[in-house]
Design an enzyme around this catalytic site. Structure first.
Site, PDB file in Angstrom:
ATOM      1  N   ALA A 162     -86.313  73.458  17.704  1.00  0.00           N
ATOM      2  CA  ALA A 162     -85.235  74.413  17.384  1.00  0.00           C
ATOM      3  C   ALA A 162     -84.702  75.784  17.741  1.00  0.00           C
ATOM      4  O   ALA A 162     -85.086  75.857  18.744  1.00  0.00           O
ATOM      5  CB  ALA A 162     -85.726  74.856  15.795  1.00  0.00           C
ATOM      6  N   GLU A 200     -95.047  75.406  19.442  1.00  0.00           N
ATOM      7  CA  GLU A 200     -94.885  76.408  18.408  1.00  0.00           C
ATOM      8  C   GLU A 200     -95.803  77.707  18.150  1.00  0.00           C
ATOM      9  O   GLU A 200     -95.273  78.634  18.931  1.00  0.00           O
ATOM     10  CB  GLU A 200     -94.232  75.744  16.946  1.00  0.00           C
ATOM     11  CG  GLU A 200     -93.323  75.411  16.503  1.00  0.00           C
ATOM     12  CD  GLU A 200     -93.293  73.327  17.568  1.00  0.00           C
ATOM     13  OE1 GLU A 200     -91.931  72.839  16.690  1.00  0.00           O
ATOM     14  OE2 GLU A 200     -94.311  73.371  17.837  1.00  0.00           O
TER      15      GLU A 200
HETATM   16  N1  T1G Z   1     -83.376  77.841  21.139  1.00  0.00           N
HETATM   17  C1  T1G Z   1     -82.810  78.206  21.945  1.00  0.00           C
HETATM   18  N2  T1G Z   1     -82.696  78.759  23.732  1.00  0.00           N
HETATM   19  C2  T1G Z   1     -83.519  78.253  23.939  1.00  0.00           C
HETATM   20  C3  T1G Z   1     -83.788  77.396  23.829  1.00  0.00           C
HETATM   21  C4  T1G Z   1     -84.745  77.332  22.308  1.00  0.00           C
HETATM   22  N3  T1G Z   1     -85.407  76.261  21.591  1.00  0.00           N
HETATM   23  N4  T1G Z   1     -84.937  77.077  24.520  1.00  0.00           N
HETATM   24  C5  T1G Z   1     -84.130  77.314  25.878  1.00  0.00           C
HETATM   25  N5  T1G Z   1     -82.945  77.729  25.621  1.00  0.00           N
HETATM   26  C6  T1G Z   1     -82.390  78.705  26.626  1.00  0.00           C
HETATM   27  C7  T1G Z   1     -83.113  79.810  27.041  1.00  0.00           C
HETATM   28  O1  T1G Z   1     -82.971  80.766  26.551  1.00  0.00           O
HETATM   29  C8  T1G Z   1     -81.999  79.949  28.616  1.00  0.00           C
HETATM   30  O2  T1G Z   1     -80.874  80.854  27.680  1.00  0.00           O
HETATM   31  C9  T1G Z   1     -81.049  78.242  28.766  1.00  0.00           C
HETATM   32  O3  T1G Z   1     -82.045  77.943  27.067  1.00  0.00           O
HETATM   33  C10 T1G Z   1     -82.444  77.367  29.579  1.00  0.00           C
HETATM   34  O4  T1G Z   1     -82.885  77.652  29.366  1.00  0.00           O
HETATM   35  C11 T1G Z   1     -88.778  73.613  13.680  1.00  0.00           C
HETATM   36  C12 T1G Z   1     -90.191  75.353  14.962  1.00  0.00           C
HETATM   37  C13 T1G Z   1     -86.558  73.551  26.914  1.00  0.00           C
HETATM   38  C14 T1G Z   1     -88.151  73.728  29.295  1.00  0.00           C
HETATM   39  O5  T1G Z   1     -90.448  76.819  22.272  1.00  0.00           O
HETATM   40  O6  T1G Z   1     -89.647  75.945  27.073  1.00  0.00           O
HETATM   41  O7  T1G Z   1     -88.744  73.729  17.115  1.00  0.00           O
HETATM   42  O8  T1G Z   1     -81.213  82.079  29.640  1.00  0.00           O
HETATM   43  O9  T1G Z   1     -83.927  78.796  31.711  1.00  0.00           O
HETATM   44  O10 T1G Z   1     -86.973  76.114  32.613  1.00  0.00           O
HETATM   45  O11 T1G Z   1     -91.130  72.537  14.231  1.00  0.00           O
HETATM   46  O12 T1G Z   1     -86.374  76.456  28.155  1.00  0.00           O
HETATM   47  O13 T1G Z   1     -79.564  80.260  29.955  1.00  0.00           O
HETATM   48  O14 T1G Z   1     -79.286  81.868  27.972  1.00  0.00           O
HETATM   49  O15 T1G Z   1     -85.827  77.427  29.782  1.00  0.00           O
HETATM   50  O16 T1G Z   1     -85.298  74.245  32.194  1.00  0.00           O
HETATM   51  C15 T1G Z   1     -89.845  74.814  20.140  1.00  0.00           C
HETATM   52  C16 T1G Z   1     -88.321  76.392  24.371  1.00  0.00           C
HETATM   53  C17 T1G Z   1     -88.786  76.224  18.945  1.00  0.00           C
HETATM   54  C18 T1G Z   1     -89.170  75.228  23.810  1.00  0.00           C
HETATM   55  C19 T1G Z   1     -86.343  74.509  29.971  1.00  0.00           C
HETATM   56  N6  T1G Z   1     -89.268  74.619  20.961  1.00  0.00           N
HETATM   57  N7  T1G Z   1     -87.656  76.281  25.958  1.00  0.00           N
HETATM   58  O17 T1G Z   1     -86.715  75.202  30.575  1.00  0.00           O
HETATM   59  O18 T1G Z   1     -84.878  76.526  31.288  1.00  0.00           O
HETATM   60  S1  T1G Z   1     -89.497  76.072  17.705  1.00  0.00           S
HETATM   61  C20 T1G Z   1     -89.722  75.198  22.987  1.00  0.00           C
HETATM   62  C21 T1G Z   1     -88.553  75.668  26.810  1.00  0.00           C
HETATM   63  C22 T1G Z   1     -89.302  74.810  16.973  1.00  0.00           C
HETATM   64  C23 T1G Z   1     -90.057  73.583  14.814  1.00  0.00           C
HETATM   65  C24 T1G Z   1     -90.420  74.793  15.189  1.00  0.00           C
HETATM   66  C25 T1G Z   1     -87.253  75.444  27.956  1.00  0.00           C
HETATM   67  C26 T1G Z   1     -87.517  73.830  28.566  1.00  0.00           C
HETATM   68  P1  T1G Z   1     -80.254  81.300  29.051  1.00  0.00           P
HETATM   69  P2  T1G Z   1     -84.674  78.039  30.461  1.00  0.00           P
HETATM   70  P3  T1G Z   1     -85.868  75.761  32.088  1.00  0.00           P
END
Ligand code: T1G
Length: 713
Positions: free
Chosen positions: A63, A132
């Site tokens: 998300a 999460e």
């Molecule tokens: N939401 C918004 N922005 C995100 C994002 C996300 N989920 N994931 C990454 N970004 C942005 C980040 O801030 C950065 O921005 C750019 O993308 C590149 O990220 C309903 C409630 C996928 C392994 O926890 O672990 O789903 O700095 O530098 O090293 O149940 O990003 O360029 O402006 O990290 O290649 C669960 C979070 C959400 C995964 C990639 N998902 N993301 O790593 O790039 S909660 C997560 C990561 C949810 C549901 C629930 C990593 C990545 P900027 P990056 P990367």
């Protein structure tokens, strides 16, 4: 249909592509787009099946985390999640085979969307996960109910409580994935979908029955997970919350479990813990952005490295480089010291091997990347040299003078100093533009923080190269200014000052360590010193005294120096702040001698020792950190408050669910923090001086992170 979701038909299969760079996060528009596209495919006479795929480097990474800040109340969040659950049920109820085609990452809501599809295929290097809890929440789109139905409760509990991604082959074996494609993902997914059309095969995950046996085994796994978390969660609540949601699904129906998941998610997403962890998520991505070092600043390629000094830090730094595949020349003054250093490295790898994290062959291959030496031959081939000799100015300056002579003009010269003036090293080397601080944290091959200290003349290219290298070494690089102790140790001096004074005033070593580990720190100040070595701190204090400096204003407790004079260096000598079974042993017991020394020193300072409440210990330590952090910011040695929080989270294990010392101060409320500084000034002395920034922010009604402006100081 929003641009972020495209619809095509290929070979009678509808292809729904999510295209929301950089990670295809599930923004409201993407959710809506998926919903509409799948409905269109179901109605499309040209399509017999549907494939959901991500554009760019990944499937859906979850998300959109930014959206959570718009959820103000539990009720608000609970209401909104109803829509998400209904949407996923519509996907699941599609009358044509719906296949999720996964490459890169399917994380959080991304994996939950895939779980609501009838089948999941992936590339062999794809990863799936429910991270999460790392954001202080739980899966909120059905993951706590569907995942156990796919891979069993035990694995679902593991994935949802540690938040770690699982590689595709393991996910296939566990039943999360149905197929790993060998060549093109889209072609493979279309072929797979067509095979399901032929087979009239549709599998709705929520209808996978949970057998009684599985359910009772699942309930046992919940109990075992809670027990394990009691030792590891260190005060975080979300891991326990996810067990509750999974358990609800094991005890009740899918719908009852989903209802409970929504309630628990709504509770978590508005919690301080989640706000703190979401703050750290974005702060960790911000640290790489240095205002005067543009993203396109050229960087050097680092193919060969040298490390000068094979002691505890030098050895760990060498391991960090070779673990990243970069060969290292490891230099020591003589062969005896070199062999000691190599033996410690070998011992560390043996421990890793004994835990099954490396094979013997991998250890040999990695160790072979280390070339031991006692001379500077070959240094003219190096792209970077990291100096890790003893923390003594004269010794380090002599080393940099030598490095200035034996290395190429464009070689990066980095120092692992934890406190000393980088500009002095720059001058000694004769090329300050190449000189920078790379302050690793002990154990250097484990701790993820790299404090990158820029000198007055350090070039932007060297800074940009250091940030890129940090990522390659698996570290989080934070650029800071060059003052005594930089950011990490400058603030730590105030933490330690209060720890010593609290001991003199009446608290005990055990109490202080217990309270701070209870607060969530991995180890208390005294346990930490016994690991790092009381002699290390003592020698820095002696050096400071020799140049007329102290690490923190205020009374300097004599207790640590008395232990040093007694040869009590901590674990390595079998005694320090605690007694140990033997030198090198970790089994510790309180030592009444420390109380006796504290009594004596208190008397010398005219202090009557008193019972000290646990709350006062947390308050004084966190207030000292926040106040000095404010000074570090206004002095310009840290770019953002978030940088300080990342330094403390990754350098000292400051509890992530508090967001770090600066975010925690905002949680407490800066007016309270300022009031405490003033109270301590009145009670203990003028050395408690409020930082002007703290006073200004309170006067302006702002925090270090002002919610309304969203601006971070
Ligand atoms: N939401 C918004 N922005 C995100 C994002 C996300 N989920 N994931 C990454 N970004 C942005 C980040 O801030 C950065 O921005 C750019 O993308 C590149 O990220 C309903 C409630 C996928 C392994 O926890 O672990 O789903 O700095 O530098 O090293 O149940 O990003 O360029 O402006 O990290 O290649 C669960 C979070 C959400 C995964 C990639 N998902 N993301 O790593 O790039 S909660 C997560 C990561 C949810 C549901 C629930 C990593 C990545 P900027 P990056 P990367």
């Amino acid at each position: 249909m929003p641009d972020s979701v495209r619809y095509d038909v290929s070979d009678r299969v509808a292809v729904v592509t999510i295209d929301n760079p950089p990670v295809n996060a599930l923004s409201p528009a993407v959710w809506e787009g998926i919903d509409k596209a799948v409905a269109r495919a179901v109605a499309d006479p040209e399509a017999d099946a549907i494939v959901l795929i991500g554009a760019g480097a990944t499937f859906i990474a979850g998300a959109d985390i930014k959206v959570f800040d718009t959820l103000k109340t539990r009720e608000d969040s609970f209401t909104r999640s109803a829509g998400t659950h209904a949407l996923l049920r519509r996907l699941e109820d599609a009358s044509k085979p719906l296949v999720a085609a996964i490459h890169g990452n399917a994380l959080g809501g991304g994996l939950e969307v895939a779980q609501a599809c009838h089948f999941r295929v992936a590339t062999k290097d794809a990863k799936v996960g429910q991270p999460e809890v790392l954001l202080g929440i739980i899966p909120g789109a059905g993951g706590t109910q569907r995942l156990p139905r796919l891979c069993g409760a035990k694995m679902a509990l593991e994935m949802c409580t540690d938040g770690k991604p699982v590689a595709a082959p393991k996910a296939l074996a566990a039943g999360i994935l149905d197929h790993i494609v060998s060549d093109g993902l889209l072609e493979g997914a279309i072929a797979f979908a067509k095979s399901k059309v032929v087979a009239h095969d549709i599998r709705r995950t929520r209808q996978i029955a949970m057998t009684l046996a599985n359910a009772s085994a699942g309930l046992d796994a919940c109990a075992a997970t809670r027990q394990a978390l009691a030792k590891t969660a260190r005060g975080a609540k979300a891991p326990f919350a996810v067990v509750d949601a999974i358990e609800a699904g094991l005890r009740g129906t899918f719908d009852e479990g989903s209802q409970r998941e929504r309630e628990i998610f709504a509770e978590c997403v508005v919690s301080t813990e989640s706000k703190a962890l979401r703050h750290l998520f974005f702060a960790e991505r911000e640290v790489a952005k240095v205002p005067d070092v543009p993203k396109d600043t050229p960087t050097r390629e680092i193919k060969r490295a040298a490390v000068v000094g094979a002691g505890t830090m030098g050895g760990g730094i060498a391991m960090t480089y070779v673990n990243a595949g970069i060969p290292v020349l490891l230099k020591e003054v003589d062969d005896a010291a070199l062999q000691r250093g190599l033996a410690t490295i070998r011992k560390n790898y043996d421990v890793t091997m004994s835990k099954g994290k490396m094979t013997a062959e991998q250890v040999e291959k990695t160790m072979a990347l280390i070339t031991p030496t006692t001379i500077y031959d070959g240094f003219d081939q190096m792209d970077i040299v990291v100096e890790a000799v003893f923390e003594n100015m004269d010794l380090k300056k002599a080393t940099f003078a030598e490095l200035g002579r034996v290395t190429r003009p464009d070689c990066v010269l980095a120092s692992n100093s934890s406190t000393l003036d980088i500009d002095e090293f720059g001058r000694a080397s004769g090329r300050p533009a190449q000189v920078i601080g790379h302050h690793f944290f002990s154990p250097a091959n484990v701790m993820r923080l790299l404090e990158i200290v820029r000198g007055r003349e350090t070039s932007k290219e060297v800074i940009a190269t250091s940030l890129k290298l940090a990522k390659r070494l698996g570290k989080v690089g934070v650029v800071v200014g060059n003052c005594f102790g930089f950011v990490a140790n400058r603030m730590l001096a105030y933490y330690m000052r209060e720890a010593y004074l609290l001991l003199e005033e009446g608290a005990s070593v055990e109490q202080i360590d217990r309270v701070l580990t209870g607060f969530g720190l991995p180890v208390g100040p005294y346990g930490m010193q016994d690991i790092a070595g009381i002699d290390v701190g003592a020698r820095i204090r002696m050096y400071l005294n020799s140049i007329g400096k102290t690490r923190a204003e205020g009374p300097q407790s004599a207790i640590p120096d008395r232990l040093f004079e007694m040869g009590r260096y901590g674990q390595k000598t079998g005694a320090g702040w605690y007694k140990y079974d033997a030198p090198g042993s970790r089994n510790r017991t309180p030592d009444p001698l420390i109380e006796q020394i504290a009594d004596e020193e208190a008397k010398k300072r005219g202090i009557t020792r008193r019972p000290i409440a646990d709350e006062e210990i947390v308050a004084r330590i966190t207030t000292a950190l926040a106040n000095e952090g404010a000074r570090v910011l206004e002095d310009g040695y840290a770019t953002r408050a978030g940088d300080i929080d990342i330094i403390y989270a990754y350098g000292f294990g400051f509890p992530r669910h508090t967001g770090g010392p600066m975010f925690y101060a905002d949680t407490v409320g800066l007016p309270t923090v300022l009031a405490r500084v003033k109270e301590y000034r009145a009670r203990f002395g003028d050395y408690w001086e409020p930082a002007p920034l703290l006073e200004r922010l309170v006067a302006e009604g702002r925090g270090f992170y002002s919610a309304e402006s969203g601006a971070a100081v």
